[in-house]
Design a protein around this motif. Structure first.
Motif, PDB file in Angstrom:
ATOM      1  N   GLU A  45       0.866  -1.181   0.000  1.00  0.00           N
ATOM      2  CA  GLU A  45       0.000   0.000   0.000  1.00  0.00           C
ATOM      3  C   GLU A  45       0.903   1.231   0.000  1.00  0.00           C
ATOM      4  N   GLY A  46       0.732   2.065  -1.002  1.00  0.00           N
ATOM      5  CA  GLY A  46       1.581   3.249  -1.070  1.00  0.00           C
ATOM      6  C   GLY A  46       2.671   3.132  -2.119  1.00  0.00           C
ATOM      7  N   GLU A  47       2.780   1.993  -2.781  1.00  0.00           N
ATOM      8  CA  GLU A  47       3.823   1.851  -3.791  1.00  0.00           C
ATOM      9  C   GLU A  47       3.589   2.862  -4.917  1.00  0.00           C
ATOM     10  N   PRO A  48       4.625   3.590  -5.343  1.00  0.00           N
ATOM     11  CA  PRO A  48       4.457   4.603  -6.396  1.00  0.00           C
ATOM     12  C   PRO A  48       4.094   3.968  -7.743  1.00  0.00           C
ATOM     13  N   VAL A  49       3.105   4.550  -8.386  1.00  0.00           N
ATOM     14  CA  VAL A  49       2.627   4.042  -9.668  1.00  0.00           C
ATOM     15  C   VAL A  49       2.830   5.064 -10.785  1.00  0.00           C
ATOM     16  N   ALA A  50       2.668   6.339 -10.464  1.00  0.00           N
ATOM     17  CA  ALA A  50       2.825   7.380 -11.476  1.00  0.00           C
ATOM     18  C   ALA A  50       3.250   8.664 -10.793  1.00  0.00           C
ATOM     19  N   ILE A  51       3.876   9.535 -11.567  1.00  0.00           N
ATOM     20  CA  ILE A  51       4.304  10.826 -11.021  1.00  0.00           C
ATOM     21  C   ILE A  51       3.860  11.946 -11.956  1.00  0.00           C
ATOM     22  N   VAL A  52       3.665  13.104 -11.369  1.00  0.00           N
ATOM     23  CA  VAL A  52       3.089  14.251 -12.079  1.00  0.00           C
ATOM     24  C   VAL A  52       3.905  15.494 -11.782  1.00  0.00           C
ATOM     25  N   ALA A  53       4.035  16.375 -12.773  1.00  0.00           N
ATOM     26  CA  ALA A  53       4.595  17.707 -12.525  1.00  0.00           C
ATOM     27  C   ALA A  53       3.594  18.731 -13.031  1.00  0.00           C
ATOM     28  N   ALA A  54       3.328  19.737 -12.191  1.00  0.00           N
ATOM     29  CA  ALA A  54       2.364  20.772 -12.569  1.00  0.00           C
ATOM     30  C   ALA A  54       2.771  22.079 -11.928  1.00  0.00           C
ATOM     31  N   ASP A  55       2.070  23.156 -12.298  1.00  0.00           N
ATOM     32  CA  ASP A  55       2.555  24.465 -11.851  1.00  0.00           C
ATOM     33  C   ASP A  55       2.080  24.873 -10.461  1.00  0.00           C
ATOM     34  N   HIS A  56       1.215  24.110  -9.837  1.00  0.00           N
ATOM     35  CA  HIS A  56       0.751  24.419  -8.480  1.00  0.00           C
ATOM     36  C   HIS A  56       0.354  23.100  -7.831  1.00  0.00           C
ATOM     37  N   PRO A  57       0.575  22.968  -6.519  1.00  0.00           N
ATOM     38  CA  PRO A  57       0.200  21.708  -5.862  1.00  0.00           C
ATOM     39  C   PRO A  57      -1.269  21.326  -6.050  1.00  0.00           C
ATOM     40  N   ASP A  58      -2.146  22.309  -6.192  1.00  0.00           N
ATOM     41  CA  ASP A  58      -3.554  21.978  -6.439  1.00  0.00           C
ATOM     42  C   ASP A  58      -3.712  21.260  -7.770  1.00  0.00           C
ATOM     43  N   ALA A  59      -2.985  21.733  -8.773  1.00  0.00           N
ATOM     44  CA  ALA A  59      -3.046  21.083 -10.083  1.00  0.00           C
ATOM     45  C   ALA A  59      -2.447  19.683  -9.998  1.00  0.00           C
ATOM     46  N   VAL A  60      -1.407  19.541  -9.218  1.00  0.00           N
ATOM     47  CA  VAL A  60      -0.819  18.210  -9.020  1.00  0.00           C
ATOM     48  C   VAL A  60      -1.866  17.276  -8.448  1.00  0.00           C
ATOM     49  N   ARG A  61      -2.563  17.752  -7.427  1.00  0.00           N
ATOM     50  CA  ARG A  61      -3.579  16.926  -6.760  1.00  0.00           C
ATOM     51  C   ARG A  61      -4.695  16.550  -7.730  1.00  0.00           C
ATOM     52  N   ARG A  62      -5.135  17.514  -8.535  1.00  0.00           N
ATOM     53  CA  ARG A  62      -6.208  17.215  -9.482  1.00  0.00           C
ATOM     54  C   ARG A  62      -5.727  16.201 -10.516  1.00  0.00           C
ATOM     55  N   ALA A  63      -4.493  16.361 -10.942  1.00  0.00           N
ATOM     56  CA  ALA A  63      -3.965  15.426 -11.937  1.00  0.00           C
ATOM     57  C   ALA A  63      -3.863  14.018 -11.363  1.00  0.00           C
ATOM     58  N   LEU A  64      -3.355  13.911 -10.144  1.00  0.00           N
ATOM     59  CA  LEU A  64      -3.240  12.587  -9.532  1.00  0.00           C
ATOM     60  C   LEU A  64      -4.617  11.931  -9.409  1.00  0.00           C
ATOM     61  N   ASP A  65      -5.600  12.728  -9.016  1.00  0.00           N
ATOM     62  CA  ASP A  65      -6.963  12.189  -8.896  1.00  0.00           C
ATOM     63  C   ASP A  65      -7.516  11.736 -10.239  1.00  0.00           C
ATOM     64  N   ALA A  66      -6.993  12.334 -11.314  1.00  0.00           N
ATOM     65  CA  ALA A  66      -7.555  12.044 -12.632  1.00  0.00           C
ATOM     66  C   ALA A  66      -6.958  10.807 -13.289  1.00  0.00           C
ATOM     67  N   ILE A  67      -5.831  10.347 -12.800  1.00  0.00           N
ATOM     68  CA  ILE A  67      -5.223   9.155 -13.399  1.00  0.00           C
ATOM     69  C   ILE A  67      -6.101   7.950 -13.065  1.00  0.00           C
ATOM     70  N   VAL A  68      -6.361   7.143 -14.070  1.00  0.00           N
ATOM     71  CA  VAL A  68      -7.214   5.972 -13.840  1.00  0.00           C
ATOM     72  C   VAL A  68      -6.350   4.729 -13.907  1.00  0.00           C
ATOM     73  N   VAL A  69      -6.266   4.037 -12.797  1.00  0.00           N
ATOM     74  CA  VAL A  69      -5.522   2.779 -12.757  1.00  0.00           C
ATOM     75  C   VAL A  69      -6.511   1.642 -12.562  1.00  0.00           C
ATOM     76  N   ASP A  70      -6.437   0.672 -13.448  1.00  0.00           N
ATOM     77  CA  ASP A  70      -7.319  -0.490 -13.332  1.00  0.00           C
ATOM     78  C   ASP A  70      -6.542  -1.576 -12.590  1.00  0.00           C
ATOM     79  N   TYR A  71      -6.890  -1.799 -11.346  1.00  0.00           N
ATOM     80  CA  TYR A  71      -6.217  -2.798 -10.513  1.00  0.00           C
ATOM     81  C   TYR A  71      -7.034  -4.074 -10.471  1.00  0.00           C
ATOM     82  N   GLU A  72      -6.333  -5.190 -10.498  1.00  0.00           N
ATOM     83  CA  GLU A  72      -6.977  -6.451 -10.163  1.00  0.00           C
ATOM     84  C   GLU A  72      -6.441  -6.804  -8.775  1.00  0.00           C
TER      85      GLU A  72
END
Lengths: 281, 165, 759
Positions: free
Chosen positions: C108-135
């Motif tokens: 739990e917590g293993e890094p899956v993707a990373i994001v760079a954006a111009d404000h931490p709020d944008a980072v947060r929105r981007a992270l929320d937007a990534i769709v990972v299909d886990y089994e």
């Protein structure tokens, strides 16, 4: 954002923005905002509203402003008039938290672990709510309705809390696994009304809402020798058992139900013994 | 959402905060918008005290203060403790007592100790051990075990009473 | 009002040298708020980075859709494992840990993707937007089942097994005691969050400003992951807000560099506290079974043990941790016969690795509990039993190695035990268990007292044999020292100045930034090794400069260099004929770089035998606790300690390490545990992961700091950082057992363990 200067300002702002967040000390709200978990369109800041600050005596009642901070609960005459509230306030968080956090905030958050709530329950507190439509008052057990749930209507804010001035000892005990900045694992407020010859017991962190140990109270009211202010050991034992039965605790990362039930019984015994000396069986 | 520009009074100076987001904490604004990174962020939920500042003389966690709501208040941060590059008594005491290791908790602790000493009655003697511990109970330190910090408070109390120079 | 009963720290005048309580050179910036920690870094073109982490302890990744995240306003990059150009994995011992998960997640917590954006709020929105299909798959969470379960990693579920057999295996004692102990997962909980700033360089490389413990190991791993030559990855140490082992592995290092190189912009990342709990390794939870044998007189005859450490999802430094736990399992005692097996396994629990004490903490909890059990069975005083068996110089360890250095173990124990206690019976409710909660009934508070003894190795072992490099440059009378030793709060920066002053007689010593581009590796700030290794490197580099300087002056003046000494900024001839100002004779700079090594060590053979360690340090703690037995609440009233230090280099800093380490020991004893259920951390915050506050910590009385100079150690000084965190926990737990008369076997001791014992 509205920085309200008066109660009227605040009510007007809430009428215009019914979904607005109310901000006083911010010690709960800001945690969620910092995490980006709380969305909002408008904030009504109420930490400068004079009508919400401080407290006053009205006959044999105290009217505590919703803006009363935990630090203020421990200053001046309040610790003499409401020792259990002052004791509870001292266990909240840290000096930083106590300077900012408020009575109204503790009520509005309605956490099962809210430290003032068992005290208010024991005191049969009345919560005074205000909006641009007027005022209404709710008994505490009508105000806090569930885990982090309460009866606040849109546009309403907590104006004050009314509690009686009682003659008699008061105790607040809180179990935590650290000596500061600790969320209550189990807590108990015991308030004695000598004139009314009754003991009232409020319990915290052992149910979704603050509870009164009603059966325990009824039993011990009859077992106490009110003239000498004493109570026999056997009655203390039974009181302790009845208090534990009033609790409906859960298991969580801070403690197990079994421990909480046990602990609340211990707190009951100790609180009662501090208020009443040992009498012959 | 945007808060519109507002002015914060920090360490005796007025600072305009342009382009602010409404949800920004005082800690964030101090550090990221006003160029005052002395206050630290170790938890952002009021559980560590490393962000402690004084608002109207009271010790609070700046991470729990909505920056825009601090308009009209006097904010004092670690950067405001030392007048004109000299060290304040509490700062001198911390260095002298060996109370600084990694230093992350230090700014918040200094604000707490400064507040404690401000609140002591005049000529109040060496503050009692329990009173000091309670006054700094909202400031976590992971390096020192608090021993040298208590010594620093004793030294600072001396300095503030004028018993030492 | 001082809590410390020791001589006053030796007064400091002028330029303080070895043995004096020199003030730290970074003290003023740290108290005025100008010291730049890694989370304070700023670049005006910088982007903010963030990490998407697995919510599952075990799952297959079917797909990752970054499209919605890329579309978020302000986002400059969204990267996954496909964007890692070099080695897809890294690791301290085995490169078994993915930079970014590709087909599976293992904790739990293993890094899956990373994001760079111009404000931490944008980072947060981007992270929320990534769709990972886990089994989602069933996690392996019981370390006892790891070896019999399907492998959760190509390297298998056994990280290391080490079986130590020493002496006659057939011997049985007259008195035999057994015990099983559990140690929970402790967290380093440093205050400064993981953070750094990466800046892409013109030459295709990258500059990384980072808080870490081991610059060069980081560089090498990051370079491999980026597919770059190490020289193109330039790390500079940013201000470190504590470490305690949690920064020995990579955390955000490669992620930051990937984002910076991809966006061609500086990128900063700061972990939240919750993320930090998931973002670094923790102390290994342990299950330990022991069987101690003694003769009737109380001489240890044999120790058997089975140690099982849960390494979590990736290996980190688990192999070295289990070796330590096994080597030191029996404690600082003569053990003629030993059969100790140490196993560390892989599970889907949070990864574990280095934390101050590194396996010896868990071992000490076990061996000290056993010594007390044995004393009770023998009807012997626990201190007498220990004194009868303690190691001394010339004794052989259970690894077969003979102690050739100093080992004043008996003196450490005796001075601690004999030190008068200052603990009074306080009437103030705030001093009782429960504190402001006012729960205690003074008539039902029981006081307990106990002693514990511990030890571990200094430096790395089993033939690892790393080095430390330092450069000394003397020019115009000013010495500049360059060393990549990571200052994490322990005070190496102070020591480096003291050493330089001692050797060169200079007053002004400038410390150049710790960086990979300018100097060789200093090794890790861990294993209590830096005073010895980097202190040794600085000393050697300064010494070489001294020799070359005196030779230069001697040649100039036609005298024998042995006639010359450096004193307080001057070159002086012993005959008194002349002296020269250092500034003038160093107008032309003299510079030396030295790589310092310790004596070589050997691997452990198939029986766990070998001269695997360089040196050992010993400590004792006496704990006095008050216990509210009905509620199980504990107040640690006093800690007293003695420690074997070789030579005190800076008394005030030593006190700081001793008090700080004891606090971490108290924390593990009574309140610190990362609670993991089904592979998930339940208390990833300072709200529910409790570290001691000032109201929880007792005063720490220092009974004695034993100075017996260690042969081979620069200045004879032993490292002092870890011992304070080793015997402290064991002493507090033993004191609680004494107060409650309960056989407490789980550490930390929880209120329910005491209050509901026998329920």
């Amino acid at each position: 954002m509205t920085i309200a200067r008066t109660l009227e300002d605040a009510c007007t702002a809430l009428a215009e923005h019914p979904d607005a967040l109310l901000l006083a000390g911010g010690t709960d709200l800001m945690v969620g905002i910092n995490r980006g978990q709380v969305g909002f369109d408008h904030v009504v800041v109420i930490d400068r509203v004079d009508e919400l600050r401080g407290w006053r005596r009205e006959g044999d009642e105290l009217v505590l402003g919703a803006g009363l901070t935990y630090s203020e609960m421990g200053r001046g005459e309040l610790p003499v008039l409401l020792p259990a509230l002052a004791q509870a306030a001292r266990t909240v968080g840290s000096p930083q938290i106590r300077n900012a956090g408020t009575l109204g905030g503790n009520l509005a958050t309605s956490s099962p672990a809210g430290d003032t709530l068992p005290v208010l329950a024991a005191l049969d507190a009345t919560v005074v709510l205000r909006s641009s439509h007027g005022t209404r008052q709710l008994a505490l057990d009508r105000f806090v309705t569930g885990v982090k749930q309460n009866a606040l209507e849109p546009e309403e804010l907590i104006e004050a809390v009314r509690v009686p001035v009682l003659d008699g000892p008061q105790e607040f005990l809180k179990v935590g696994t650290r000596n500061a900045m600790v969320i209550s694992v189990a807590s108990l407020a015991l308030v004695v009304d000598r004139a009314g010859r009754s003991v009232r017991v409020g319990l915290g962190s052992v149910a979704p809402v603050p509870v009164r140990a009603v059966e325990a109270e009824a039993f011990v009211d009859g077992a106490i020798d009110w003239d000498t202010g004493s109570v026999p050991d056997a009655a203390v034992d039974r009181f302790s058992g009845l208090v534990a039965e009033a609790a409906r605790p859960i298991d969580d990362q801070r403690g197990t139900a079994a421990y909480r039930s046990h602990a609340i019984g211990v707190l009951a015994r100790r609180a009662l013994r501090r208020a009443f000396s040992e009498s012959a069986p | 959402m945007s808060a519109g520009p507002y002015v914060l009074r920090v360490n005796g100076n007025d600072h305009e905060v342009p382009d602010a987001h409404l949800g920004e904490s005082l800690l964030w604004v101090l550090r990221e918008r006003l160029g005052l990174p002395g206050s630290k962020n170790a938890c952002e939920e009021g559980e560590c005290g490393s962000c402690s500042v004084q608002v109207d003389g009271e010790l609070v966690c700046s991470c729990l203060v909505l920056a825009a709501a601090a308009v009209g208040r006097e904010v004092t941060t670690i950067e405001g403790l030392a007048p004109d590059g000299e060290l304040a008594d509490v700062q001198r005491a911390f260095v002298e007592a060996g109370a600084v290791q990694c230093g992350f908790c230090t700014p918040g602790l200094l604000m707490a100790v400064d507040t404690l000493l401000d609140d002591l009655p005049d000529g109040g003697g060496d503050p009692d051990d329990l009173i000091v511990r309670e006054a700094i109970s909202g400031n976590l330190c992971r390096c020192t075990g608090y021993g040298r910090i208590l010594e620093a408070v004793s030294i600072a109390a001396d300095l503030r009473r004028g018993n030492r120079t | 009002m001082t809590d410390v009963r020791t001589e006053e720290p030796r007064t400091v005048q002028g330029a303080p040298r070895i043995g004096e309580s020199a003030p730290r050179p970074d003290g003023i910036p740290k108290v005025n708020g100008s010291f730049a920690f890694s989370s304070d870094l700023w670049h005006d073109r910088m982007l903010w980075g963030g990490t998407l982490r697995s919510p599952h302890p075990s799952a297959r990744i079917r797909s990752i859709d970054i499209g919605p995240a890329v579309a978020v306003t302000g986002v400059h990059a969204v990267l996954t494992s496909a964007d890692v150009p070099g080695s897809p994995t890294y690791g301290l011992e085995h490169a078994d840990q993915p930079v970014l998960a590709s087909d599976v997640v293992r904790y739990e917590g293993e890094p899956v993707a990373i994001v760079a954006a111009d404000h931490p709020d944008a980072v947060r929105r981007a992270l929320d937007a990534i769709v990972v299909d886990y089994e989602v798959t069933t996690p392996l969470v019981d370390p006892g089942l790891a070896e019999s379960s399907d492998p959760i990693h190509p390297d298998g579920n056994l990280i290391r097994r080490i079986h130590l057999r020493h002496g006659n295996q057939e011997v049985v004692g007259d008195v035999v005691v057994e015990g099983t102990y559990e140690v929970g997962m402790q967290d380093q909980a440093f205050l400064g969050p993981e953070s750094g700033l990466a800046i892409p360089a013109e030459d295709g490389g990258v500059e990384l400003f980072i808080a870490t413990q081991w610059l060069h190991a980081d560089r090498d791993q990051v370079a491999a992951c980026l597919g770059l030559e190490p020289g193109l990855v330039r790390l500079t140490l940013a201000g470190v807000g504590g470490a305690f082992g949690a920064r020995e592995d990579l955390s955000l290092h490669a992620h930051l560099c990937l984002l910076a190189l991809h966006t061609r912009r500086p990128v900063k990342m700061v972990y939240s506290r919750e993320e930090s709990f998931h973002g670094h390794v923790h102390r290994h939870p342990a299950r330990m079974w022991y069987r101690h044998h003694a003769d009737r007189a109380g001489n240890l005859v044999r120790v058997e043990a089975r140690l099982l450490l849960d390494g979590g999802a990736y290996a980190s430094s688990s192999g070295a941790v289990i070796a330590n736990a096994t080597c030191f399992a029996a404690g600082p005692y003569r053990v003629p016969s030993a059969d100790i097996e140490g196993v560390v396994v892989r599970t889907n629990n949070p990864p574990c690795g280095a934390m101050r004490g590194f396996g010896s903490v868990q071992a000490c909890i076990g061996h000290e509990a056993q010594m007390d059990r044995l004393a009770a069975a023998l009807g012997m005083d626990p201190v007498e039993l220990r004194l009868r068996n303690v190691l001394a110089t010339g004794d052989r360890l259970s690894t077969g190695q003979v102690i050739t250095g100093t080992a004043p173990v008996a003196e450490v124990l005796r001075t601690c035990v004999d030190h008068p206690s200052a603990a009074s019976l306080s009437g103030d409710p705030m001093s009782l268990p429960g504190g402001a909660g006012r729960t205690a009934d003074p008539a039902h508070v029981r006081r307990g007292e106990a002693v514990a003894l511990g030890f571990k190795n200094l430096m790395f072992s089993e033939g690892f044999d790393d080095s430390s490099s330092a450069i000394c440059r003397l020019e115009g009378g000013v010495a500049t020292v360059t060393c990549a030793c990571a200052e994490v709060g322990q005070g190496f920066v102070t020591l480096a100045q003291q050493i330089t002053r001692e050797v060169l007689g200079v007053e002004e010593v400038v410390l150049a930034p710790a960086a990979t581009a300018t100097v060789g590796s200093a090794g890790s700030t861990s294993a209590s090794r830096q005073s010895w290794m980097s202190g040794g490197a600085v000393q050697a580099a300064c010494e070489e400069v001294r020799v070359r300087l005196l030779t230069r002056v001697a040649d100039d003046r036609g005298v024998d260099p042995d006639e010359l000494v450096l004193v307080e900024g001057r070159v002086v001839s012993l005959s008194g004929d002349f002296e020269a100002d250092l500034a003038s004779v160093t107008a032309e700079a003299i510079e030396a770089e030295v790589e310092f090594r310790h004596a070589p060590t050997s691997p452990l053979d198939e029986n766990g035998q070998g001269d695997a360690h360089v040196s050992f340090a010993f400590s004792a703690h006496r704990a006095i606790v008050d216990v509210d037995c009905d509620l199980g609440l504990v107040k640690v009233v006093e800690l007293t300690t003695s420690q074997d230090v070789g030579r005190l280099l800076n008394p005030l800093q030593a006190i700081g390490q001793i008090e700080g380490g004891a606090a971490q020991g108290v924390g593990l004893a009574v309140m610190e545990e990362v609670l993991v259920l089904d592979g998930r951390i339940r208390n990833a915050s300072f709200t529910d992961y409790l570290v001691p506050t000032a109201l929880d910590m007792p005063p720490v009385e220092i009974a004695a700091l034993i100075e017996q100079p260690e042969p081979g150690a620069p200045f004879g000084a032993k490292g002092i950082g870890e011992p304070p965190s080793i015997s402290s926990t064991a002493a507090v737990v033993a004191a609680i057992r004494a107060a409650t008369e309960l056989d407490l076997t789980h550490v930390p001791v929880r209120p329910t363990d005491i209050a509901l014992a026998g329920a």
